[in-house]
Every structure is written in C-alpha cells, then in structure tokens.
Scaffold this motif. Structure first.
Motif, PDB file in Angstrom:
ATOM      1  N   ALA A 255     -57.870  95.178 -26.381  1.00  0.00           N
ATOM      2  CA  ALA A 255     -58.155  93.968 -25.607  1.00  0.00           C
ATOM      3  C   ALA A 255     -57.559  92.747 -26.310  1.00  0.00           C
ATOM      4  O   ALA A 255     -56.955  91.874 -25.659  1.00  0.00           O
ATOM      5  CB  ALA A 255     -59.674  93.808 -25.416  1.00  0.00           C
ATOM      6  N   ALA A 256     -57.707  92.669 -27.645  1.00  0.00           N
ATOM      7  CA  ALA A 256     -57.135  91.548 -28.396  1.00  0.00           C
ATOM      8  C   ALA A 256     -55.609  91.575 -28.313  1.00  0.00           C
ATOM      9  O   ALA A 256     -54.967  90.522 -28.165  1.00  0.00           O
ATOM     10  CB  ALA A 256     -57.589  91.609 -29.853  1.00  0.00           C
ATOM     11  N   LEU A 257     -55.034  92.760 -28.390  1.00  0.00           N
ATOM     12  CA  LEU A 257     -53.581  92.880 -28.286  1.00  0.00           C
ATOM     13  C   LEU A 257     -53.095  92.430 -26.907  1.00  0.00           C
ATOM     14  O   LEU A 257     -52.083  91.731 -26.799  1.00  0.00           O
ATOM     15  CB  LEU A 257     -53.150  94.324 -28.566  1.00  0.00           C
ATOM     16  N   ILE A 258     -53.818  92.794 -25.862  1.00  0.00           N
ATOM     17  CA  ILE A 258     -53.443  92.388 -24.510  1.00  0.00           C
ATOM     18  C   ILE A 258     -53.536  90.870 -24.370  1.00  0.00           C
ATOM     19  O   ILE A 258     -52.650  90.229 -23.795  1.00  0.00           O
ATOM     20  CB  ILE A 258     -54.319  93.118 -23.462  1.00  0.00           C
ATOM     21  N   VAL A 259     -54.589  90.246 -24.920  1.00  0.00           N
ATOM     22  CA  VAL A 259     -54.729  88.790 -24.875  1.00  0.00           C
ATOM     23  C   VAL A 259     -53.570  88.138 -25.626  1.00  0.00           C
ATOM     24  O   VAL A 259     -52.966  87.176 -25.146  1.00  0.00           O
ATOM     25  CB  VAL A 259     -56.097  88.352 -25.453  1.00  0.00           C
ATOM     26  N   TYR A 260     -53.225  88.677 -26.816  1.00  0.00           N
ATOM     27  CA  TYR A 260     -52.112  88.135 -27.601  1.00  0.00           C
ATOM     28  C   TYR A 260     -50.798  88.250 -26.821  1.00  0.00           C
ATOM     29  O   TYR A 260     -49.997  87.310 -26.799  1.00  0.00           O
ATOM     30  CB  TYR A 260     -52.008  88.863 -28.944  1.00  0.00           C
ATOM     31  N   LEU A 261     -50.573  89.389 -26.161  1.00  0.00           N
ATOM     32  CA  LEU A 261     -49.351  89.582 -25.381  1.00  0.00           C
ATOM     33  C   LEU A 261     -49.298  88.616 -24.198  1.00  0.00           C
ATOM     34  O   LEU A 261     -48.228  88.097 -23.858  1.00  0.00           O
ATOM     35  CB  LEU A 261     -49.235  91.029 -24.899  1.00  0.00           C
ATOM     36  N   ILE A 262     -50.431  88.382 -23.566  1.00  0.00           N
ATOM     37  CA  ILE A 262     -50.457  87.433 -22.449  1.00  0.00           C
ATOM     38  C   ILE A 262     -50.087  86.034 -22.934  1.00  0.00           C
ATOM     39  O   ILE A 262     -49.286  85.335 -22.301  1.00  0.00           O
ATOM     40  CB  ILE A 262     -51.850  87.452 -21.761  1.00  0.00           C
ATOM     41  N   ILE A 263     -50.644  85.615 -24.085  1.00  0.00           N
ATOM     42  CA  ILE A 263     -50.331  84.286 -24.637  1.00  0.00           C
ATOM     43  C   ILE A 263     -48.851  84.209 -25.018  1.00  0.00           C
ATOM     44  O   ILE A 263     -48.165  83.219 -24.719  1.00  0.00           O
ATOM     45  CB  ILE A 263     -51.240  83.977 -25.843  1.00  0.00           C
ATOM     46  N   ALA A 264     -48.346  85.271 -25.653  1.00  0.00           N
ATOM     47  CA  ALA A 264     -46.934  85.284 -26.054  1.00  0.00           C
ATOM     48  C   ALA A 264     -46.025  85.222 -24.834  1.00  0.00           C
ATOM     49  O   ALA A 264     -45.029  84.476 -24.819  1.00  0.00           O
ATOM     50  CB  ALA A 264     -46.640  86.522 -26.890  1.00  0.00           C
ATOM     51  N   LEU A 265     -46.360  85.993 -23.771  1.00  0.00           N
ATOM     52  CA  LEU A 265     -45.543  85.965 -22.562  1.00  0.00           C
ATOM     53  C   LEU A 265     -45.600  84.602 -21.892  1.00  0.00           C
ATOM     54  O   LEU A 265     -44.592  84.129 -21.340  1.00  0.00           O
ATOM     55  CB  LEU A 265     -45.998  87.060 -21.587  1.00  0.00           C
ATOM     56  N   LYS A 266     -46.748  83.955 -21.945  1.00  0.00           N
ATOM     57  CA  LYS A 266     -46.856  82.604 -21.380  1.00  0.00           C
ATOM     58  C   LYS A 266     -45.959  81.634 -22.147  1.00  0.00           C
ATOM     59  O   LYS A 266     -45.241  80.826 -21.551  1.00  0.00           O
ATOM     60  CB  LYS A 266     -48.316  82.135 -21.439  1.00  0.00           C
ATOM     61  N   ASN A 267     -45.971  81.721 -23.475  1.00  0.00           N
ATOM     62  CA  ASN A 267     -45.118  80.848 -24.297  1.00  0.00           C
ATOM     63  C   ASN A 267     -43.638  81.142 -24.062  1.00  0.00           C
ATOM     64  O   ASN A 267     -42.817  80.227 -23.967  1.00  0.00           O
ATOM     65  CB  ASN A 267     -45.453  81.006 -25.781  1.00  0.00           C
ATOM     66  N   ILE A 268     -43.295  82.423 -23.938  1.00  0.00           N
ATOM     67  CA  ILE A 268     -41.906  82.795 -23.678  1.00  0.00           C
ATOM     68  C   ILE A 268     -41.479  82.267 -22.310  1.00  0.00           C
ATOM     69  O   ILE A 268     -40.366  81.754 -22.139  1.00  0.00           O
ATOM     70  CB  ILE A 268     -41.718  84.328 -23.780  1.00  0.00           C
ATOM     71  N   SER A 269     -42.365  82.384 -21.340  1.00  0.00           N
ATOM     72  CA  SER A 269     -42.064  81.892 -20.000  1.00  0.00           C
ATOM     73  C   SER A 269     -41.821  80.391 -20.018  1.00  0.00           C
ATOM     74  O   SER A 269     -40.876  79.893 -19.386  1.00  0.00           O
ATOM     75  CB  SER A 269     -43.215  82.235 -19.049  1.00  0.00           C
ATOM     76  N   ALA A 270     -42.654  79.640 -20.752  1.00  0.00           N
ATOM     77  CA  ALA A 270     -42.475  78.189 -20.836  1.00  0.00           C
ATOM     78  C   ALA A 270     -41.150  77.862 -21.523  1.00  0.00           C
ATOM     79  O   ALA A 270     -40.423  76.941 -21.102  1.00  0.00           O
ATOM     80  CB  ALA A 270     -43.642  77.566 -21.588  1.00  0.00           C
ATOM     81  N   THR A 271     -40.795  78.597 -22.553  1.00  0.00           N
ATOM     82  CA  THR A 271     -39.538  78.369 -23.258  1.00  0.00           C
ATOM     83  C   THR A 271     -38.345  78.653 -22.340  1.00  0.00           C
ATOM     84  O   THR A 271     -37.384  77.874 -22.298  1.00  0.00           O
ATOM     85  CB  THR A 271     -39.455  79.257 -24.520  1.00  0.00           C
ATOM     86  N   VAL A 272     -38.408  79.740 -21.596  1.00  0.00           N
ATOM     87  CA  VAL A 272     -37.319  80.087 -20.685  1.00  0.00           C
ATOM     88  C   VAL A 272     -37.187  79.027 -19.601  1.00  0.00           C
ATOM     89  O   VAL A 272     -36.066  78.638 -19.222  1.00  0.00           O
ATOM     90  CB  VAL A 272     -37.537  81.494 -20.085  1.00  0.00           C
ATOM     91  N   LYS A 273     -38.309  78.522 -19.088  1.00  0.00           N
ATOM     92  CA  LYS A 273     -38.254  77.458 -18.089  1.00  0.00           C
ATOM     93  C   LYS A 273     -37.593  76.212 -18.664  1.00  0.00           C
ATOM     94  O   LYS A 273     -36.777  75.560 -18.001  1.00  0.00           O
ATOM     95  CB  LYS A 273     -39.662  77.112 -17.589  1.00  0.00           C
ATOM     96  N   GLY A 274     -37.945  75.869 -19.912  1.00  0.00           N
ATOM     97  CA  GLY A 274     -37.325  74.709 -20.569  1.00  0.00           C
ATOM     98  C   GLY A 274     -35.828  74.897 -20.739  1.00  0.00           C
ATOM     99  O   GLY A 274     -35.034  73.974 -20.505  1.00  0.00           O
TER     100      GLY A 274
END
Length: 139
Positions: A21-40
C-alpha cells in the motif's frame, strides 16, 4: 470473549499489505510529479517551438561555418608563426645594431676622454711655460 489467534504468516501478510500500500501511494505521488514535469516541458516546448525551429534550421549553417573556420586554422597558425619569425629576425637585427652603436659610443667616449686628458696636460704644460716666462721676465 473470543480468542483471536494471529499466526506469524498472517502477521507477515499484514506487513506485506502495508508495504505494498505504501509503495502504491509512493508510485502515485511519483507519477503525479512526473506528469506535472512532462506538462511543464510540453508547455515550454510549445511556447518556444518557433525559436526551436529556427535554431534547428540554422544548425547546418553553423556546422558549415565551424567547418570553414576549422579549415582556416592551420593557415592562421602558419601566418602567426611567420610573423613571429619575422619579428624575431627584426629583434635580432635591432639587438645587433644596438650592440654596434653601443660599442661605437663607448669607443667615442673613451677617445674624447683621452683627448680631454691630453688637452688638460697641454694646458697645464702651457700654464707652466707661461709661468716660467713671466718669472724669467720679472728677474
């Protein structure tokens, strides 16, 4: 009261569940940050697409200029070496001339000094002769 028994295997499964569960939460946060970076990055590229296109279109010209400049470097180095050699020759000539002039000035100064000493001796001798004549006339 009912007794609940938890085995070691059950405890490991619970622990494994929390880790996943912690790994899934970490992956969700990382994917959100990656998504924001790609949008930028996409925004930056779209805002500067015209400039990027200009730079890409001028790259062949820049490459050609670099190639031409690189081809001229040996000739420039050769010219610099030639100028340095000519300057060295001129410096050697000036040095030789200064040595000759210095020697001539030294000889001339020595000659003038010798002549001045000789003139002083003649004047002293002349004064002595005049003194002798005056002394002879007074008697």
């Amino acid at each position: 009261m009912d007794n609940i028994t938890i085995t070691l295997t059950d405890l490991l499964y619970i622990l494994l569940f929390f880790l996943v569960a912690a790994l899934i939460v970490y992956l969700i946060i990382a994917l959100k940050n990656i998504s924001a970076t790609v949008k930028g990055i996409n925004k930056l590229v779209s805002e500067n697409s015209e400039d990027i296109s200009k730079v890409i279109s001028t790259l062949p010209k820049i490459s050609k200029n670099i190639e031409e400049t690189t081809d001229k470097v040996p000739e420039i180095v050769e010219n610099i070496n030639s100028v340095v050699s000519e300057v060295k020759g001129s410096v050697d000539t000036v040095t030789d001339t200064v040595d000759v002039v210095g020697a001539a000035v030294s000889k001339t100064t020595l000659d003038i000094t010798e002549k001045a000493d000789l003139l002083t001796e003649y004047i002293t001798l002349g004064v002595e002769v005049v003194k002798s004549i005056i002394a002879a006339l007074r008697k």
